[in-house]
Design a protein around this motif. Structure first.
Motif, PDB file in Angstrom:
ATOM      1  N   MET A  21       0.951  -1.409   0.222  1.00 12.75           N
ATOM      2  CA  MET A  21       0.155  -0.042   0.238  1.00 12.75           C
ATOM      3  C   MET A  21       0.862   1.492   0.509  1.00 12.75           C
ATOM      4  SD  MET A  21      -2.281   1.897   3.333  1.00 12.75           S
ATOM      5  CE  MET A  21      -1.113   2.165   3.947  1.00 12.75           C
ATOM      6  N   LEU A  22       0.631   2.181  -0.391  1.00  6.66           N
ATOM      7  CA  LEU A  22       1.111   3.476  -0.598  1.00  6.66           C
ATOM      8  C   LEU A  22       0.914   4.356  -0.058  1.00  6.66           C
ATOM      9  CD1 LEU A  22       3.243   5.055  -2.609  1.00  6.66           C
ATOM     10  CD2 LEU A  22       1.385   5.789  -3.736  1.00  6.66           C
ATOM     11  N   ILE A  23       1.855   4.873   0.907  1.00  6.12           N
ATOM     12  CA  ILE A  23       1.932   6.112   1.417  1.00  6.12           C
ATOM     13  C   ILE A  23       2.770   7.440   1.124  1.00  6.12           C
ATOM     14  CG2 ILE A  23       2.105   7.719   3.691  1.00  6.12           C
ATOM     15  CD1 ILE A  23       2.058   4.936   5.667  1.00  6.12           C
ATOM     16  N   PRO A  24       1.777   8.687   0.125  1.00  5.81           N
ATOM     17  CA  PRO A  24       2.759   9.956  -0.047  1.00  5.81           C
ATOM     18  C   PRO A  24       3.885   9.822   0.464  1.00  5.81           C
ATOM     19  CG  PRO A  24       0.407   9.664  -0.598  1.00  5.81           C
ATOM     20  CD  PRO A  24       0.632   8.841   0.456  1.00  5.81           C
ATOM     21  N   SER A  25       5.106  10.049   0.267  1.00  5.76           N
ATOM     22  CA  SER A  25       5.625  10.267   0.517  1.00  5.76           C
ATOM     23  C   SER A  25       6.095  12.123   0.940  1.00  5.76           C
ATOM     24  CB  SER A  25       7.489  10.783  -0.565  1.00  5.76           C
ATOM     25  OG  SER A  25       8.708  11.662  -0.405  1.00  5.76           O
ATOM     26  N   GLU A  26       6.283  12.540   2.319  1.00  8.17           N
ATOM     27  CA  GLU A  26       6.607  13.712   2.900  1.00  8.17           C
ATOM     28  C   GLU A  26       7.034  15.066   1.960  1.00  8.17           C
ATOM     29  OE1 GLU A  26       9.468  13.262   5.373  1.00  8.17           O
ATOM     30  OE2 GLU A  26       8.397  13.132   6.126  1.00  8.17           O
ATOM     31  N   HIS A  27       7.783  14.440   0.390  1.00 12.03           N
ATOM     32  CA  HIS A  27       8.444  15.191  -0.396  1.00 12.03           C
ATOM     33  C   HIS A  27       7.797  15.791  -1.523  1.00 12.03           C
ATOM     34  CE1 HIS A  27      12.161  14.545   2.071  1.00 12.03           C
ATOM     35  NE2 HIS A  27      12.266  14.033   1.936  1.00 12.03           N
ATOM     36  N   ALA A  28       6.420  15.404  -1.954  1.00 15.04           N
ATOM     37  CA  ALA A  28       5.843  14.972  -2.657  1.00 15.04           C
ATOM     38  C   ALA A  28       4.978  16.249  -2.849  1.00 15.04           C
ATOM     39  CB  ALA A  28       5.201  14.169  -3.061  1.00 15.04           C
ATOM     40  N   LYS A  29       5.150  17.213  -3.801  1.00 17.68           N
ATOM     41  CA  LYS A  29       4.807  18.317  -4.244  1.00 17.68           C
ATOM     42  C   LYS A  29       3.082  18.103  -5.228  1.00 17.68           C
ATOM     43  CE  LYS A  29       8.294  20.218  -2.758  1.00 17.68           C
ATOM     44  NZ  LYS A  29       8.444  20.390  -1.470  1.00 17.68           N
ATOM     45  N   PHE A  30       3.234  17.533  -5.112  1.00 16.74           N
ATOM     46  CA  PHE A  30       1.656  16.768  -6.135  1.00 16.74           C
ATOM     47  C   PHE A  30       1.285  15.102  -5.891  1.00 16.74           C
ATOM     48  CE2 PHE A  30       4.394  17.884  -9.415  1.00 16.74           C
ATOM     49  CZ  PHE A  30       4.754  17.140 -10.294  1.00 16.74           C
ATOM     50  N   GLY A  31       0.069  15.187  -6.532  1.00 12.82           N
ATOM     51  CA  GLY A  31       0.081  12.904  -7.038  1.00 12.82           C
ATOM     52  C   GLY A  31      -0.744  13.458  -8.280  1.00 12.82           C
TER      53      GLY A  31
END
Length: 341
Positions: free
Chosen positions: A135-145
């Protein structure tokens, strides 16, 4: 009548049981896992020949589900969560669990193990009853999806063809490893995934009207063509038979809404095609979630009437960057100009 393997005495031999995990998404404190428990049909996605391809297609849709049976998810830290399959063998486990972020790798994937817990099954189970899941948890470094359609957006499908005959032919007579992506699509998606800094790990979600029966087929297509790894969100065959209520939103729109609600602090880029209803859905999503959509990209299709409708639909659309994409290099240039990559 369904093909079965026979033993030497001529008695039916039952297929082994398996649990399939559909890559899904959650958060640091939310376990959200989907999949299906079915009999193993021994589908070889690398098989060649028209007969084998047709047989594989039949096996994908003529499934024997394991109904209303207990299953368990075991996390790498030893914690476990119980669940149950429904009448069609699907399971959805949505639980609040603290500390999931600590179990994720650098890309945000949380690995776990699935197993049957019903001792009354009395059937042979594959993989010693230990099935991998993630399962994916978006990275805290992500700027957008990024939320992307599949058919005629990244995969040559033919959804605008008369009676969808190209869709049927492509699925039945072409191996997933031989299906063609739209030129440069995976390169564009990888650039979006890495973002402007190169290490953002922006999550990519693939949403399609295709049935879950094609999950492994589409998953292999994405992997073969080097698309970023991401949750693949499809629909059940039962939903094709159900009559939609007048006020009910399309399945794709409901999935997109769930994603935006799951990550209220993450803006999204929406990518689709001009052949179906992506334009209408994306416009409504941008209205329902103001300030959350960074850009909309719609692939051009070879249908003048549909293209004219989309162009008219977006003629007064000024608040969000929008691009009708003829070639992927146009989308890449647009994304660079807006600082996405």
């Amino acid at each position: 009548m369904k093909d079965r393997n026979f033993n030497t005495m001529g008695i039916f031999k039952k297929d082994k049981l398996q649990i399939i995990n559909f890559q899904s998404y959650g958060s640091a404190n939310r376990l959200y896992v989907r999949g299906r428990a079915i009999e193993d049909e021994n589908i070889d996605l690398d098989q060649k020949g028209i007969f084998n391809l047709m047989q594989n297609t039949w096996k994908r849709f003529e499934t024997d589900e394991i109904r209303n049976t207990a299953i368990k998810i075991t996390l790498s830290n030893g914690k476990s969560v119980q669940g149950t399959t429904d009448d069609d063998g699907y399971y959805l486990i949505d639980e609040d669990i603290n500390g999931l972020h600590d179990l994720a790798n650098d890309e945000g994937w949380v690995n776990f193990e699935l197993s049957f817990t019903d001792t009354n099954l009395k059937r042979e189970i594959l993989l010693k009853n230990k099935f991998p899941g993630e399962m994916l948890i978006p990275s805290e470094h992500a700027k957008f999806g990024v939320i992307s359609d599949i058919d005629d957006t990244i995969l040559h499908t033919g959804v605008v063809s008369s009676l969808k005959w190209k869709v049927i032919i492509n699925t039945m007579f072409k191996r997933a490893t031989k299906r063609r992506q739209l030129d440069g699509a995976s390169d564009f998606y990888m650039k979006l995934h890495h973002g402007k800094t190169g290490d953002e790990a922006n999550p990519i979600f693939y949403v399609s009207h295709s049935p879950w029966n094609l999950y492994r087929y589409l998953q292999l297509f994405l992997k073969t063509n080097n698309f970023p790894k991401g949750p693949l969100l499809l629909r059940s065959m039962a939903s094709f038979r159900m009559r939609k209520k007048n006020d009910e939103k399309p399945q794709k729109q409901r999935e997109i809404s769930n994603l935006l609600k799951s990550y209220p602090d993450l803006p999204f880029i929406l990518i689709g095609d001009s052949g179906e209803k992506d334009g209408d859905i994306y416009q409504e999503i941008s209205t329902l979630f103001p300030g959350r959509i960074k850009a909309i990209y719609l692939r051009s299709v070879n249908d003048a009437k549909r293209m004219a409708r989309i162009e008219n639909l977006f003629v007064d659309f000024k608040d969000i960057p929008f691009l009708m994409v003829n070639k992927t290099k146009e989308a890449i240039a647009h994304a660079k100009d807006h600082g996405f990559i």
